[in-house]
Design a protein around this motif. Structure first.
Motif, short mmCIF file in Angstrom:
data_model
loop_
_atom_site.label_atom_id
_atom_site.label_comp_id
_atom_site.label_asym_id
_atom_site.label_seq_id
_atom_site.Cartn_x
_atom_site.Cartn_y
_atom_site.Cartn_z
N PRO A 68 0.86 -1.36 0.10
CA PRO A 68 -0.06 -0.01 0.10
C PRO A 68 0.83 1.35 0.08
CG PRO A 68 -0.27 -1.11 2.17
CD PRO A 68 0.55 -2.05 1.20
N THR A 69 2.01 1.18 0.64
CA THR A 69 2.78 2.51 0.59
C THR A 69 3.28 2.63 -0.87
OG1 THR A 69 3.63 1.83 2.80
CG2 THR A 69 4.99 3.11 1.44
N ALA A 70 3.70 1.58 -1.65
CA ALA A 70 3.90 1.62 -2.97
C ALA A 70 2.91 2.24 -3.69
CB ALA A 70 4.51 0.26 -3.60
N LEU A 71 1.57 1.82 -3.48
CA LEU A 71 0.43 2.15 -4.17
C LEU A 71 0.10 3.66 -4.23
CD1 LEU A 71 -1.90 -1.03 -3.79
CD2 LEU A 71 -0.43 -0.16 -5.94
N ILE A 72 0.45 4.38 -2.78
CA ILE A 72 0.28 5.55 -2.47
C ILE A 72 1.33 6.41 -3.04
CG2 ILE A 72 0.30 7.32 -0.47
CD1 ILE A 72 -1.04 4.98 1.25
#
Length: 290
Positions: free
Chosen positions: A284-288
């Motif tokens: 999710p950090t990468a998606l954000i």
């Protein structure tokens, strides 16, 4: 009377990544399509964690009164150890499930997705009847399937859908990865308990497959999330940070592959759960950021 420390231990903290990581992945998938809402995500997290605690207490109660935990090698059990009465543990289970229901209702009212009341009711029923009731499905070899469904697609896609009204490819990939990690934790647990489960008449996928095939299944399950990492990385290169979870996954895989048994398998639950949590933070950090 059980101490506060024993009650905390009874929640089985090492299993909590199973409920936290899927919500993080679902929230990240929602953010990827500009549908993220912090309040709704926190409510989804409250539902997931409360359900996890509820099912852990429910299992402690149901397994304890059936005698399944009498000779179990594994984490501390409140009823099986005699530290708490069955009634008090059952009350704790109902209280946790009630918290999940309340947080879920608030989330449904805020989002207006009222049909998801049925979805929530199914999740709560699944939590109780895993080992509760006259014919618990966890004693019929269906526990691993339920873990995959509820800690994978249900948690990830539920978090994504309640915020966006959509299901995406990245969400589906994340759901499969989370379901695989969670089922891996479950297999590691039931692999350790094969002798005592057979003695107690508890049928799990591991008692059906046997030791060798259960180990093979575990290794396959913990490999799947890293294949999905590659797939997501084709669209969001930063998602390759999901491989930060690989060293912990390898630690657990080595113990399983080398044939460790009993107490020596307990660290596998920790390592697999932490690998799941790291993956659930990295993606999710990468998606954000991506």
């Amino acid at each position: 009377m059980a101490t506060a420390t024993q009650w905390v231990s009874g929640t089985r903290p090492r299993t909590l990544p199973n409920s936290i990581a899927p919500v993080l992945v679902g929230a990240g998938a929602a953010h990827h399509i500009d549908g993220f809402n912090l309040t709704w995500s926190l409510l989804a997290l409250a539902v997931s964690v409360a359900l996890q605690v509820g099912v852990n207490f429910a299992n402690d109660y149901s397994d304890g009164i059936r005698g399944t935990d009498a000779n179990r090698v594994g984490p501390f059990r409140l009823v099986g150890s005699g530290a708490a009465t069955p009634k008090s543990v059952r009350t704790a289970a109902f209280a946790a499930l009630a918290v999940a229901a309340l947080a879920g209702l608030v989330l449904i009212v805020l989002t207006g997705r009222y049909w998801m009341v049925l979805f929530g009711a199914v999740c709560i029923a699944a939590a109780w009847f895993y080992t509760g009731g006259r014919k618990p499905y966890g004693y019929s070899g269906l526990g691993e399937l339920a873990v995959f469904v509820f800690f994978g697609p249900a948690a990830v896609l539920g978090t994504l859908y309640v915020q966006t009204g959509e299901i995406t490819g990245i969400g589906i990939g994340g759901a499969i990865a989370m379901g695989s990690f969670s089922t891996g934790v479950m297999i590691a647990n039931s692999l350790r308990d094969i002798p005592t489960d057979i003695q107690a008449g508890k049928r799990t996928l591991s008692t059906t497959l046997g030791d060798k095939d259960s180990r093979r299944l575990y290794l396959a399950l913990v490999a799947i999330p890293f294949l999905i990492t590659l797939a997501i990385g084709l669209r969001v290169p930063l998602a390759l940070t999901g491989f930060l979870a690989l060293p912990l996954a390898v630690l657990g895989a080595r113990r399983v592959a080398k044939g460790h048994k009993g107490h020596d398998l307990i660290p596998v639950l920790r390592d697999t759960g932490l690998a799941m949590l790291i993956w659930g933070l990295a993606i999710p950090t990468a998606l954000i950021l991506g």
